[in-house]
Design a protein around this motif. Structure first.
Motif, PDB file in Angstrom:
ATOM      1  N   ARG A  77       0.811  -1.214   0.000  1.00  0.00           N
ATOM      2  CA  ARG A  77       0.000   0.000   0.000  1.00  0.00           C
ATOM      3  C   ARG A  77       0.851   1.273   0.000  1.00  0.00           C
ATOM      4  NH1 ARG A  77      -2.560   3.560   3.021  1.00  0.00           N
ATOM      5  NH2 ARG A  77      -4.707   4.044   2.429  1.00  0.00           N
ATOM      6  N   PRO A 123      -0.784   5.132  -2.041  1.00  0.00           N
ATOM      7  CA  PRO A 123      -1.781   4.082  -2.062  1.00  0.00           C
ATOM      8  C   PRO A 123      -2.799   4.303  -3.175  1.00  0.00           C
ATOM      9  CG  PRO A 123      -2.281   5.661  -0.317  1.00  0.00           C
ATOM     10  CD  PRO A 123      -1.002   6.099  -0.950  1.00  0.00           C
ATOM     11  N   ARG A 138     -14.765   2.461   1.000  1.00  0.00           N
ATOM     12  CA  ARG A 138     -13.860   3.293   1.796  1.00  0.00           C
ATOM     13  C   ARG A 138     -13.599   4.625   1.076  1.00  0.00           C
ATOM     14  NH1 ARG A 138      -8.544   1.224   4.900  1.00  0.00           N
ATOM     15  NH2 ARG A 138      -9.971   1.254   6.662  1.00  0.00           N
ATOM     16  N   TYR A 139     -13.710   5.694   1.789  1.00  0.00           N
ATOM     17  CA  TYR A 139     -13.478   7.070   1.314  1.00  0.00           C
ATOM     18  C   TYR A 139     -14.614   7.583   0.415  1.00  0.00           C
ATOM     19  CZ  TYR A 139      -8.670   5.920   2.803  1.00  0.00           C
ATOM     20  OH  TYR A 139      -7.558   5.512   3.503  1.00  0.00           O
ATOM     21  N   THR A 184     -18.135   7.318   1.410  1.00  0.00           N
ATOM     22  CA  THR A 184     -19.448   7.393   2.047  1.00  0.00           C
ATOM     23  C   THR A 184     -19.962   8.814   2.253  1.00  0.00           C
ATOM     24  OG1 THR A 184     -18.398   7.156   4.214  1.00  0.00           O
ATOM     25  CG2 THR A 184     -19.250   5.145   3.181  1.00  0.00           C
ATOM     26  N   ASP A 185     -19.086   9.823   2.122  1.00  0.00           N
ATOM     27  CA  ASP A 185     -19.619  11.189   2.175  1.00  0.00           C
ATOM     28  C   ASP A 185     -20.322  11.566   0.875  1.00  0.00           C
ATOM     29  OD1 ASP A 185     -16.992  11.071   1.099  1.00  0.00           O
ATOM     30  OD2 ASP A 185     -16.763  13.233   1.310  1.00  0.00           O
ATOM     31  N   VAL A 226     -11.589   7.951  -5.439  1.00  0.00           N
ATOM     32  CA  VAL A 226     -11.607   9.115  -4.538  1.00  0.00           C
ATOM     33  C   VAL A 226     -11.495  10.407  -5.350  1.00  0.00           C
ATOM     34  CG1 VAL A 226     -10.515  10.203  -2.546  1.00  0.00           C
ATOM     35  CG2 VAL A 226     -10.522   7.707  -2.745  1.00  0.00           C
ATOM     36  N   VAL A 227     -10.703  10.363  -6.418  1.00  0.00           N
ATOM     37  CA  VAL A 227     -10.562  11.547  -7.265  1.00  0.00           C
ATOM     38  C   VAL A 227     -11.829  11.754  -8.103  1.00  0.00           C
ATOM     39  CG1 VAL A 227      -9.119  12.714  -8.972  1.00  0.00           C
ATOM     40  CG2 VAL A 227      -8.062  11.226  -7.252  1.00  0.00           C
ATOM     41  N   GLN A 243     -14.465  13.420  -5.999  1.00  0.00           N
ATOM     42  CA  GLN A 243     -14.292  14.861  -5.834  1.00  0.00           C
ATOM     43  C   GLN A 243     -14.574  15.644  -7.110  1.00  0.00           C
ATOM     44  OE1 GLN A 243     -10.685  15.911  -3.286  1.00  0.00           O
ATOM     45  NE2 GLN A 243     -10.299  13.810  -3.936  1.00  0.00           N
ATOM     46  N   GLN A 270      -4.790   7.654   7.536  1.00  0.00           N
ATOM     47  CA  GLN A 270      -5.755   7.458   6.444  1.00  0.00           C
ATOM     48  C   GLN A 270      -6.843   6.452   6.768  1.00  0.00           C
ATOM     49  OE1 GLN A 270      -3.476   6.405   2.881  1.00  0.00           O
ATOM     50  NE2 GLN A 270      -1.691   7.481   3.674  1.00  0.00           N
ATOM     51  N   ARG A 271      -7.068   6.199   8.027  1.00  0.00           N
ATOM     52  CA  ARG A 271      -7.948   5.111   8.385  1.00  0.00           C
ATOM     53  C   ARG A 271      -9.435   5.393   8.134  1.00  0.00           C
ATOM     54  NH1 ARG A 271      -7.222   0.226  11.357  1.00  0.00           N
ATOM     55  NH2 ARG A 271      -9.295  -0.676  11.421  1.00  0.00           N
ATOM     56  N   ASP A 324     -13.197   7.364   6.833  1.00  0.00           N
ATOM     57  CA  ASP A 324     -13.984   8.167   5.912  1.00  0.00           C
ATOM     58  C   ASP A 324     -14.212   9.548   6.551  1.00  0.00           C
ATOM     59  OD1 ASP A 324     -14.085   5.830   4.462  1.00  0.00           O
ATOM     60  OD2 ASP A 324     -16.202   6.038   3.968  1.00  0.00           O
ATOM     61  N   VAL A 325     -14.787  10.459   5.771  1.00  0.00           N
ATOM     62  CA  VAL A 325     -14.886  11.841   6.241  1.00  0.00           C
ATOM     63  C   VAL A 325     -15.719  11.949   7.523  1.00  0.00           C
ATOM     64  CG1 VAL A 325     -15.752  14.145   5.649  1.00  0.00           C
ATOM     65  CG2 VAL A 325     -14.438  12.818   3.963  1.00  0.00           C
ATOM     66  N   THR A 335      -7.962  10.976   6.583  1.00  0.00           N
ATOM     67  CA  THR A 335      -8.639  10.200   5.526  1.00  0.00           C
ATOM     68  C   THR A 335      -7.692  10.039   4.341  1.00  0.00           C
ATOM     69  OG1 THR A 335     -10.721   9.990   4.285  1.00  0.00           O
ATOM     70  CG2 THR A 335      -9.771  12.194   4.438  1.00  0.00           C
ATOM     71  N   SER A 336      -8.234   9.628   3.192  1.00  0.00           N
ATOM     72  CA  SER A 336      -7.402   9.416   2.003  1.00  0.00           C
ATOM     73  C   SER A 336      -6.558  10.646   1.681  1.00  0.00           C
ATOM     74  CB  SER A 336      -8.299   9.114   0.795  1.00  0.00           C
ATOM     75  OG  SER A 336      -7.555   9.249  -0.402  1.00  0.00           O
ATOM     76  N   PRO A 337      -5.280  10.448   1.382  1.00  0.00           N
ATOM     77  CA  PRO A 337      -4.436  11.587   1.002  1.00  0.00           C
ATOM     78  C   PRO A 337      -4.877  12.231  -0.310  1.00  0.00           C
ATOM     79  CG  PRO A 337      -3.285   9.525   0.575  1.00  0.00           C
ATOM     80  CD  PRO A 337      -4.543   9.174   1.313  1.00  0.00           C
ATOM     81  N   ASP A 338      -5.719  11.537  -1.066  1.00  0.00           N
ATOM     82  CA  ASP A 338      -6.232  12.096  -2.324  1.00  0.00           C
ATOM     83  C   ASP A 338      -7.460  12.965  -2.094  1.00  0.00           C
ATOM     84  OD1 ASP A 338      -4.311  10.544  -3.620  1.00  0.00           O
ATOM     85  OD2 ASP A 338      -5.692   8.886  -3.986  1.00  0.00           O
ATOM     86  N   ASP A 339      -8.005  12.964  -0.886  1.00  0.00           N
ATOM     87  CA  ASP A 339      -9.308  13.595  -0.683  1.00  0.00           C
ATOM     88  C   ASP A 339      -9.171  15.035  -0.192  1.00  0.00           C
ATOM     89  OD1 ASP A 339     -11.970  14.138  -0.486  1.00  0.00           O
ATOM     90  OD2 ASP A 339     -12.474  12.330   0.641  1.00  0.00           O
ATOM     91  N   ILE A 340      -8.947  15.914  -1.145  1.00  0.00           N
ATOM     92  CA  ILE A 340      -8.778  17.340  -0.860  1.00  0.00           C
ATOM     93  C   ILE A 340     -10.046  17.912  -0.233  1.00  0.00           C
ATOM     94  CG2 ILE A 340      -8.494  19.571  -1.994  1.00  0.00           C
ATOM     95  CD1 ILE A 340      -6.980  17.592  -4.201  1.00  0.00           C
ATOM     96  N   LEU A 341     -11.180  17.656  -0.877  1.00  0.00           N
ATOM     97  CA  LEU A 341     -12.442  18.203  -0.372  1.00  0.00           C
ATOM     98  C   LEU A 341     -12.810  17.567   0.962  1.00  0.00           C
ATOM     99  CD1 LEU A 341     -14.431  18.315  -3.743  1.00  0.00           C
ATOM    100  CD2 LEU A 341     -13.066  20.128  -2.676  1.00  0.00           C
ATOM    101  N   GLY A 342     -12.449  16.307   1.140  1.00  0.00           N
ATOM    102  CA  GLY A 342     -12.693  15.633   2.415  1.00  0.00           C
ATOM    103  C   GLY A 342     -11.902  16.274   3.546  1.00  0.00           C
ATOM    104  N   GLU A 387       2.426  13.234   3.881  1.00  0.00           N
ATOM    105  CA  GLU A 387       3.436  12.203   3.626  1.00  0.00           C
ATOM    106  C   GLU A 387       3.071  11.311   2.456  1.00  0.00           C
ATOM    107  OE1 GLU A 387       2.639  10.287   7.597  1.00  0.00           O
ATOM    108  OE2 GLU A 387       3.203   8.480   6.499  1.00  0.00           O
ATOM    109  N   HIS A 388       1.775  11.202   2.149  1.00  0.00           N
ATOM    110  CA  HIS A 388       1.349  10.430   0.978  1.00  0.00           C
ATOM    111  C   HIS A 388       0.775  11.319  -0.123  1.00  0.00           C
ATOM    112  CE1 HIS A 388       1.759   6.529   3.104  1.00  0.00           C
ATOM    113  NE2 HIS A 388       1.862   6.074   1.882  1.00  0.00           N
TER     114      HIS A 388
END
Lengths: 447, 447
Positions: free
Chosen positions: A104, A108, A155-156, A158-159, A311-312, A315, B255-256, B258-259, B281-288, B305-306
Motif C-alpha cells: 500500500r 496508495p 472506503r473514502y 461514504t460522504d 476518490v478523485v 471529488q 488514512q484510516r 472516511d470523512v 482520511t485518504s491523502p487524495d481527498d482534498i475536499l474531504g 506524507e502520501h
C-alpha cells in the motif's frame, strides 16, 4: 470422497509491446511517440474446465517492465486461492490486494501498483465470467444488486455515496433490464472515433479519415490538440468542414495546459463548436477542472483516463468539475472500482463516456458501458464509447463495430485474451518481432 | 588539450530492507507490520573528486523490488550525462525524467515512478552539494533566487503561484538570512517525536517513552490512533497525564477513516487537546480534508506524507483544507518539487512540519526545513520536524538531536549515504542478515 477444490496454480506475466510509434498512431500533445504495450497476466488453474483468467495494464512502451514487476509482486496473493470461493466473492481478493499494508505504501491506490491490482482483478472477473458462461457485461447486469454492492469498496466514498444509496440505484436499474438487453443485442452501444485526429497525421489524412468516420456511421469524432494553437485552429477548421455542423467534434489536450492556458486555448477553438475539451490540465487538478468548466461552458469538460481512483472521481463530481466521466478499464483497481465510479456518476447525473484505444481498452470497457446501460442508468443518451481502430486483430474476441456502434459481445468472459501468436511475436525483447528488430538495429549501427 | 569532461558512468541500485516488523516499531492503524526499506541509488562518476550521488525511495517492505525496477528504468537518462552541466542546472534532468513521454503514462507524477524520479533527483542534488562543498540546506539558502526559480517546474501551478511570485518570496527570504544561518548553527531546528506513540506499544512503554521525550526537551509528541476508539481514548489519557497540559500532543490516523468517521473520532478525542489530527482520511481527498477541517477546529488538520505531487498540495492549500503541510523528502519528485511546495505553503501562510522517520527521511528533510527557515519563511514558529529514533546508525552522516532540536548538518551533501556495511548486511535477499534469516526459516519449517 469429495474432489480436491480447484485452485489458481500459476500467474504468468508477459511484457508485450507493439511498435506503434513508427506510424505516429496514438500521437498527441503529451505522447508524441507511444509504443502501445501491455503488462499482461494470465491466471491458470487446475480446474477441469481449462478456463484461464486474462488481464492487463496498458502502457505506452518504456517502463512496461516495471508494470510487469508490479503484477509479479501480487503473485503471492493469488497462488493457491480456491476458485469457487474466489469467483463467488472476488471482493475477498480485492481486500487483500488493496489492503496489503506493505504494498500500500507504494501508492496508495495509484500509479503502477494500482494498475497492477486492476490487471489482476480484471483477470479474476474474466475467469469468473467464463466459468459462469456469460460475457462480463451480462454477468454484471444479471447479478443480484446486494451481491454487486458487496463487491464494491466504499472506503473514502461514504460522504458522497453510501452502500444503501448504491443498492437503491442498482435496484432501480433492474427495472426494464430485460428489454434493454434485447435492444443492446440488436443495436449495439454508440461509439465515437479518435482515429482521424492523431496529432502526427497531416491535414489530408485527417480530412480523409474524418470523412470516412462519418460515412461509417459515427456521430462524433475527436481531435488531439494542445501542441500549437495555429495548427489546432487549422485542423479544427478542416475537420469541421468535412464532418458538417451536426456531427460532434470533441478535442483532447492530453493534460498539456495550466488552468489559465486551458481556458484561453479552449475559447480560441470555440468557433468550431467543440463538444468537449478532454484532459485540459493535470488529471490531479480537481479544482482546476472546476475553474475551467465554469469558464468554457457551453463547451463540456471531460476527463478520467488518468484519474487514478474512485476518490478523485468522487471529488470531480462533488466539485462540479466534469460534464463527462471518462472511465478507463485498466487504470483503476479493476471491475469493482469501476462499478463504484459508474454508481457515483449515476448518482450525480453525469454521463460516462469511456476512454478506450490503446491495447485492448475497447475490448474491456465496452462491457462496463453495456452494464451501465442495461442495469444502472438505463440510457445511452449523450453516452459514447471511444473507438480507435488499432490492434484489435491481436485479440481472440475483438470488438465488432457496426454503423458506429459497438456490437454486444456474446462470448463468455471479459474479451481480454491476446492471441498466442501475438505473445510469441511481440513479447519484449525476446519475441520474434523485437528480436529481429534489435538484431537489425545492431547491424545497421555497427559499434 | 582540454581534459575530457567528467560524466555519470554508473547508476547502482540496491534493495535494502530492515526487519523492523519484529519489534512493532513503526506500527500504526494502516501499517501494522512494516519492514522499513529503501530502494537505494548511487550515482558514480569518473570525476577525479570521487564524489558519488546518493538517493533513495522509502518503502515499508514488500514491493521494494518494484521500486528498484522503477529506478532502473531511469538509468538511460543518467548514464553519460556531463557532470558540470548537470550540477549547474539539474532542471535539465528533471525535465527529461518528468517529461519522458512513455514513462509518464505510468503516473503521471505519482506512485512508484514518481518516487523513483525523486530518488534519482535527490541523488543529483546530493552530488551537486558535495561538489560545492556545502550541506544541501546551505547550498539552497545561498543560491541565487533566479537560479532556484529556474529549478522549479511550474506546470499546473500558475493559477496559484507564478514564477514571479516565487522569485519575490525568495528575494524577501534572503533578507536577514545570514543571521538566521548563525542562529540555526547555534540552536538547531525544533523537532517533535513519534517514538512513544506507535500503535503496537503497550501503555507502559507509551508512558515511559512519553516521559523520556519530555525529559529530552521535546515540546511535542505524536500518537498513532484509528484502530479502536476506546484504546485511543485510553492512550491519549495516559500520554496527556504524563506530558502535562503544555506539551503538544498530535494524533495520527494514517488514512484510516472516511470523512464522517474522521470528524466523529477526532471530536471524541478532543478532550485530550490534540494539537493536530494527521492523515484523517485518504491523502487524495482534498475536499474531504476541507470538510474535516471545518468540523474539527480548533484541532488542526495535517497531511502530506502520501500526497503525491505539488498539484495536490496546491489544491489542499487553495481549498483551505490544511493547517499544517507535511512535506516528505522521498515521496514527490525530489528537491525541486519540494521547493515548489515550500513556496506554495509560504504564499498561503501555512506552516510546514515535515514527515520523517522511516529510513533516512529525517536525514533528508532536515535540509529542506532549514532552507525554509533561513531563506523562505524566516521563522520556526509552529514549525517542527518529525523525529523517530530508528535506523540512524546506518547512515554515514546521521541526524544529531540535541534538546529536542535537529542540529544543522555541516558535512557536504544531502546526508543520504548508507554505510557500506549496512548495504552488505541488509540487501534483500542476498545480504548477510536476510540470507541467514531465510536459511533459519527454512530449517525451522522443514517442507
Amino acid at each position: 470422497m469429495s474432489p480436491t477444490p480447484a485452485r489458481i496454480i500459476a500467474v504468468d506475466t508477459h511484457d508485450i509491446r507493439f511498435p506503434t510509434s513508427r506510424e505516429l498512431d496514438g500521437s498527441d500533445a503529451m505522447n508524441p511517440d507511444p509504443d502501445y504495450s501491455a503488462a499482461y497476466v494470465v491466471l491458470r488453474t487446475d480446474a477441469a474446465d481449462g478456463h484461464e483468467g486474462h488481464g492487463f495494464a496498458f502502457t505506452i512502451g518504456r517502463g512496461n517492465e516495471v508494470q510487469v514487476a508490479a503484477i509479479d509482486a501480487l503473485r503471492g496473493h493469488l497462488l493457491g486461492r480456491d476458485l469457487d470461493g474466489l469467483c463467488a466473492d472476488p471482493a475477498t481478493l480485492n481486500r487483500d490486494l488493496i489492503g496489503d499494508s506493505q504494498l500500500r505504501w507504494l501508492g496508495p491506490e495509484k500509479g503502477v501498483m494500482h494498475m497492477a491490482i486492476g490487471a489482476v482483478v480484471n483477470a479474476v472477473w474474466d475467469l469468473a465470467a467464463k466459468r459462469a458462461g456469460l460475457p462480463l457485461w451480462r454477468l454484471l447486469a444479471e447479478a443480484e444488486p446486494e451481491w454487486l454492492v458487496g463487491q464494491i469498496d466504499f472506503r473514502y466514498l461514504t460522504d458522497a455515496l453510501t452502500p444503501e444509496e448504491a443498492l437503491a440505484l442498482l435496484r432501480r436499474g433492474r427495472e426494464g433490464a430485460g428489454e434493454r438487453t434485447a435492444r443492446l443485442l440488436e443495436r449495439g452501444y454508440p461509439a465515437y472515433t479518435t482515429s482521424p485526429g492523431w496529432l502526427g497525421y497531416d491535414d489530408d489524412k485527417l480530412s480523409r479519415l474524418a470523412a470516412r468516420a462519418v460515412a461509417d456511421g459515427f456521430t462524433q469524432i475527436k481531435l488531439k490538440v494542445g501542441a500549437d494553437l495555429d495548427d489546432d485552429i487549422r485542423r479544427c477548421r478542416v475537420a469541421r468542414s468535412v464532418i458538417g455542423p451536426h456531427v460532434r467534434m470533441a478535442v483532447d489536450a492530453n493534460q498539456r495546459w495550466d488552468v489559465g492556458e486551458a481556458i484561453r486555448w479552449t475559447k480560441a477553438l470555440a468557433a468550431f463548436d467543440p463538444y468537449w475539451i478532454e484532459e485540459p490540465t493535470s488529471p490531479d487538478d480537481i479544482l482546476g477542472h472546476a475553474a475551467i468548466r465554469r469558464a468554457v461552458a457551453p463547451v463540456k469538460v471531460a476527463t478520467g483516463e488518468h484519474v487514478h481512483n474512485r476518490v478523485v472521481f468522487k471529488q470531480l463530481l462533488q466539485a462540479g468539475a466534469l460534464d463527462v466521466v471518462q472511465i478507463d478499464a485498466a487504470r483503476v483497481g479493476g471491475v469493482p472500482e469501476n462499478l463504484a465510479i459508474l454508481l457515483l456518476a449515476a448518482k450525480f447525473g453525469v454521463p460516462v463516456c469511456p476512454h478506450a484505444g490503446g491495447v485492448g481498452l475497447c475490448e474491456l470497457v465496452q462491457h462496463l458501458s453495456m452494464f451501465d446501460y442495461v442495469a444502472v442508468t438505463g440510457t445511452t443518451e449523450d453516452r459514447v464509447i471511444e473507438y480507435v481502430d488499432h490492434l484489435h486483430d491481436h485479440f481472440l474476441d475483438p470488438v465488432v463495430i457496426r454503423q458506429g456502434h459497438y456490437t454486444a459481445p456474446t462470448a463468455p468472459g471479459f474479451s481480454a485474451a491476446l492471441r498466442p501468436e501475438t505473445l510469441a511475436r511481440y513479447t519484449y525483447p525476446g519475441g520474434a518481432f523485437w528480436a529481429a528488430d534489435l538484431d537489425a538495429t545492431k547491424k545497421g549501427h555497427p559499434a
